[in-house]
Write a protein that holds these residues in place. Structure first.
Motif, mmCIF file in Angstrom:
data_model
loop_
_atom_site.group_PDB
_atom_site.id
_atom_site.type_symbol
_atom_site.label_atom_id
_atom_site.label_comp_id
_atom_site.label_asym_id
_atom_site.label_seq_id
_atom_site.Cartn_x
_atom_site.Cartn_y
_atom_site.Cartn_z
ATOM 1 N N VAL A 141 45.445 36.598 33.927
ATOM 2 C CA VAL A 141 46.133 37.629 34.700
ATOM 3 C C VAL A 141 46.372 38.863 33.822
ATOM 4 C CG1 VAL A 141 48.290 38.230 35.871
ATOM 5 C CG2 VAL A 141 47.213 36.021 36.303
ATOM 6 N N VAL A 142 46.826 38.619 32.575
ATOM 7 C CA VAL A 142 47.054 39.725 31.647
ATOM 8 C C VAL A 142 45.744 40.451 31.359
ATOM 9 C CG1 VAL A 142 47.818 40.366 29.333
ATOM 10 C CG2 VAL A 142 49.064 38.609 30.610
ATOM 11 N N ALA A 143 44.678 39.664 31.165
ATOM 12 C CA ALA A 143 43.364 40.262 30.894
ATOM 13 C C ALA A 143 42.904 41.121 32.067
ATOM 14 C CB ALA A 143 42.343 39.161 30.610
ATOM 15 N N TYR A 144 43.174 40.660 33.294
ATOM 16 C CA TYR A 144 42.787 41.439 34.472
ATOM 17 C C TYR A 144 43.578 42.750 34.530
ATOM 18 C CZ TYR A 144 41.849 42.730 39.289
ATOM 19 O OH TYR A 144 41.463 43.411 40.411
ATOM 20 N N LEU A 145 44.882 42.659 34.236
ATOM 21 C CA LEU A 145 45.711 43.866 34.236
ATOM 22 C C LEU A 145 45.235 44.852 33.176
ATOM 23 C CD1 LEU A 145 49.277 42.292 34.649
ATOM 24 C CD2 LEU A 145 47.973 43.512 36.384
ATOM 25 N N GLN A 146 44.749 44.334 32.038
ATOM 26 C CA GLN A 146 44.274 45.218 30.977
ATOM 27 C C GLN A 146 42.906 45.815 31.296
ATOM 28 O OE1 GLN A 146 44.724 42.376 27.678
ATOM 29 N NE2 GLN A 146 46.332 43.694 26.834
ATOM 30 N N SER A 147 42.180 45.189 32.215
ATOM 31 C CA SER A 147 40.863 45.715 32.588
ATOM 32 C C SER A 147 40.937 46.724 33.724
ATOM 33 C CB SER A 147 39.937 44.562 33.011
ATOM 34 O OG SER A 147 40.410 43.963 34.226
ATOM 35 N N SER A 174 44.613 40.389 41.992
ATOM 36 C CA SER A 174 43.397 41.101 42.396
ATOM 37 C C SER A 174 43.475 41.567 43.836
ATOM 38 C CB SER A 174 42.171 40.208 42.187
ATOM 39 O OG SER A 174 42.284 39.024 42.971
ATOM 40 N N SER A 175 44.141 40.784 44.705
ATOM 41 C CA SER A 175 44.274 41.213 46.104
ATOM 42 C C SER A 175 45.192 42.419 46.233
ATOM 43 C CB SER A 175 44.809 40.054 46.961
ATOM 44 O OG SER A 175 46.137 39.732 46.585
ATOM 45 N N MET A 176 46.173 42.529 45.299
ATOM 46 C CA MET A 176 47.094 43.668 45.338
ATOM 47 C C MET A 176 46.435 44.940 44.803
ATOM 48 S SD MET A 176 50.597 41.823 44.007
ATOM 49 C CE MET A 176 51.240 43.387 43.459
ATOM 50 N N LEU A 177 45.673 44.793 43.724
ATOM 51 C CA LEU A 177 45.110 45.975 43.073
ATOM 52 C C LEU A 177 43.740 46.365 43.599
ATOM 53 C CD1 LEU A 177 46.175 45.295 39.375
ATOM 54 C CD2 LEU A 177 47.173 46.927 40.984
ATOM 55 N N ALA A 187 35.187 59.549 46.714
ATOM 56 C CA ALA A 187 35.244 58.195 47.251
ATOM 57 C C ALA A 187 35.935 57.250 46.273
ATOM 58 C CB ALA A 187 33.833 57.702 47.565
ATOM 59 N N GLU A 188 35.622 57.381 44.976
ATOM 60 C CA GLU A 188 36.255 56.548 43.955
ATOM 61 C C GLU A 188 37.766 56.801 43.894
ATOM 62 O OE1 GLU A 188 34.268 57.408 40.339
ATOM 63 O OE2 GLU A 188 32.371 56.451 40.922
ATOM 64 N N ALA A 189 38.155 58.060 44.021
ATOM 65 C CA ALA A 189 39.579 58.396 43.999
ATOM 66 C C ALA A 189 40.314 57.789 45.185
ATOM 67 C CB ALA A 189 39.766 59.911 43.972
ATOM 68 N N LEU A 190 39.670 57.803 46.351
ATOM 69 C CA LEU A 190 40.271 57.203 47.546
ATOM 70 C C LEU A 190 40.469 55.705 47.376
ATOM 71 C CD1 LEU A 190 38.475 59.085 50.467
ATOM 72 C CD2 LEU A 190 40.947 58.973 50.074
ATOM 73 N N ILE A 191 39.482 55.044 46.784
ATOM 74 C CA ILE A 191 39.595 53.603 46.559
ATOM 75 C C ILE A 191 40.718 53.302 45.575
ATOM 76 C CG2 ILE A 191 38.415 51.584 45.585
ATOM 77 C CD1 ILE A 191 35.780 52.736 46.697
ATOM 78 N N ALA A 192 40.783 54.055 44.488
ATOM 79 C CA ALA A 192 41.833 53.840 43.480
ATOM 80 C C ALA A 192 43.223 54.094 44.040
ATOM 81 C CB ALA A 192 41.595 54.741 42.272
#
Length: 617
Positions: free
Chosen positions: A513-519, A551-554, A584-589
């Protein structure tokens, strides 16, 4: 009697028309009276009643007298000396507290009996909201002496009275109460009554000042009995104003004599013990407090001096350590500092740290978000204005942020958003160190340290002509860049730990989970991370967060932008196609939030919407 009859007849006709039709002839009545009538009409006061409604029970009345013991002790001797001189007027004298409750009432027996018929007695609340325009209530609101006679009162219950009131101010400049005299108006208007009331008020105020000095001397006598000069100890009066501090406190708070107890708490101290101090002359009277303090231990920052205080998360990343080291160096000086960095990187937090660790730490820290203040209000916000400078201005005027920051630090966030006109005005203040409030002519000296911040590239703005070059060099003396969260990913576990401690949420985060947050790229930086932890705290509760939940939240499933058909692809240039991908990338983020996506791209929302339509997004 002729003067009285003519004056009251005129007032009665103006009053009668106002209460029946709402029409007000300002030319025939005092401005303060007309203002009060309008106030009463807005509050829905019944002009045909006006008797006292709120009367304290005996227990509550005694409590209120006890709370105003100092005022009563000081003022009653003055009142009792006045009573014999005004017996011929059949007047009553009253002492009223700052909330409008009558604490004391005495005078001619006939007048007291007449007053009782309209519930004008000790313990009654006699404000404009309760009984309409009257000398006591109106003086409380406007904070000025005033005389109100006959039909100038809003309610008919008081039309047979003449009243004079004057505020009483204590040694600290706070309103202690109201001195009032009321008399039957049928005997005539006594034009000398108000000057006498004002003179009596002044005598009471002088006694209050003398009493305050006596109490301060008594507090200093208490201070002389304290032995430990190295302890964190202070003595303050009942209002919390510091009267004496130990040698150790003098070193920590050089300007202690300008501070209050709440100011001291704001400087990182908390109360360990608090002991009341009693008057040597009146053994039951508390005149102040003997307080032992303790200092909150600041976080120690590696690679910089141990006394540098930073309230945010230090972390372990080398990139942010360099930023803190720059801030520590800047805090020792008085030069202008400019903080640059993306939105959400903690620019205001770092600006506060520079201020707190600077020689100006005892002065105010005044933040202004230049992007949040409408352009037409910016001048008044920064420079202030005098009374009557424009329609809607406060009667007392307004101190601008420059004056408010005198002796301290002014933090101008989003400085890149100010207009060209404001840039010129700001440059003049920085050069002259003087401010002229709107509508004023006299310049006011200001002694401040300027810290600016922006997520925009100021050098690029200078090149484009949207920022004055001379102003740029005034502000851009010592630049500090705050790194985005994606460039200090080693600090993410530190943020998680700090969040858990502050919110009593002690949950272990699995390594994946920490690794995902750091990525994750974190376009919203620290602010976005903290909001994510808030949501995770609600969703996971006491359970261990899972990779699936994070991952579902972010990265929730999103509808991809419509693909380009051949006809549109032919119409768009290569640059426009690249711009389409970037939007498009900005909208997704931003999870589809147009406002956030536009802010991330530093693009006006109207332009963003236009491009969405043009690029088929």
């Amino acid at each position: 009697m002729v003067l009285l009859d003519v004056r009251d007849a005129l007032n009665r006709s103006v009053w009668d028309r106002f209460v029946k039709e709402g029409a007000l002839d300002d030319s025939r009545i005092n401005k303060r009276i007309s203002e009060s009538w309008l106030f009463c009409r807005q509050k829905g006061i019944n002009p045909y009643y006006g008797k006292g409604k709120t009367i304290l029970t005996n227990d509550k009345f005694q409590e209120r007298k006890k709370a105003n013991k100092k005022l009563l002790h000081t003022a009653l001797p003055v009142l009792k000396n006045l009573l014999p001189f005004f017996n011929h007027t059949r007047a009553v004298f009253l002492l009223v507290d700052p909330e409008g409750y009558v604490l004391f009432m005495d005078g001619h027996e006939m007048a007291l009996h007449k007053a009782k018929s309209i519930h004008f007695i000790e313990g009654v609340k006699w404000t404009e909201e309760e009984v309409g325009t009257n000398a006591i209530g109106t003086a409380l609101r406007i904070k000025e002496p005033i005389q109100i006679v006959g039909a100038e009162h809003y309610a008919v219950a008081s039309h047979s009275w003449g009243c004079c009131s004057s505020p009483i101010w204590n040694a600290d400049g706070q309103m202690a109460g109201i001195l009032n005299t009321s008399y039957p108006v049928r005997l005539g208007i006594d034009e000398q009554m108000l000057p006498f009331v004002i003179a009596a008020t002044y005598a009471i105020e002088q006694r209050l000042v003398a009493d305050a000095r006596t109490r301060e001397l008594e507090l200093l006598k208490h201070a002389s009995l304290i032995q430990l000069s190295h302890s964190l100890t202070i003595i303050c009066n009942n209002q919390g104003k510091l009267v004496w501090v130990t040698d150790s406190m003098r070193k920590l708070l050089p300007k202690w004599h300008q501070l209050t107890l709440s100011d001291v708490k704001g400087e990182g101290f908390s109360i360990a013990r608090k002991k009341p101090l009693y008057s040597f002359q009146q053994q039951d009277s508390v005149i102040g407090y003997h307080i032992h303090l303790k200092k909150r231990i600041p976080k120690l920052l590696s690679q910089i001096r141990s006394t540098f205080t930073y309230e945010g998360v230090q972390g372990k990343s080398e990139t942010f350590q360099k930023t803190l080291l720059q801030a520590e160096k800047a805090s020792r000086t008085n030069i202008p500092v400019h903080l640059s960095g993306e939105t959400g990187t903690g620019k205001e937090l770092l600006a506060r740290a520079i201020h707190v660790n600077s020689p100006r730490t005892s002065g105010p820290f005044i933040p202004v978000n230049c992007g949040a203040v409408p352009k037409d209000l910016m001048a008044g916000e920064l420079f202030g204005y005098v009374s009557g400078a424009f329609t809607g201005a406060k009667r007392s005027g307004h101190k601008g942020k420059f004056e408010q920051a005198h002796g301290g630090t002014l933090f101008l966030d989003e400085i890149g958003e100010i207009s060209q006109e404001m840039q010129i005005a700001l440059l003049r203040v920085l050069e002259d160190k003087k401010v002229v409030p709107l509508g004023g002519v006299k310049p006011v000296d200001v002694d401040i340290r300027i810290i600016t911040a922006s997520h925009r590239d100021l050098e690029e703005m200078v090149d484009k002509g949207s920022l004055r070059e001379d102003l740029f060099y005034r502000m851009f003396v010592y630049p500090i860049e705050l790194p985005p969260l994606r460039k200090r990913i080693e600090d993410i576990p530190c943020f998680i730990k700090d969040y858990g401690q502050k919110n009593d949420w002690h949950i272990h985060f699995p390594k994946e989970v920490v690794a995902y947050l750091q990525s994750f790229p974190w376009p919203g930086n620290i602010r976005q991370l903290l909001h994510c932890l808030d949501r995770l705290h609600v969703e996971a509760g006491s359970s261990q967060p899972t990779l699936e939940l994070i991952s579902s939240m972010l990265s929730p499933k999103k509808t991809l932008p419509p693909s380009l058909d051949d006809s549109l692809q032919d119409k768009l240039t290569f640059r426009e196609q690249m711009e389409r991908s970037k939007i498009a990338e900005a909208l997704i983020a931003a999870n589809g939030n147009v406002t956030k996506a536009a802010a991330q791209l530093n693009m006006p929302r109207s332009t963003f919407y236009r491009k969405l339509k043009k690029l088929n997004l």
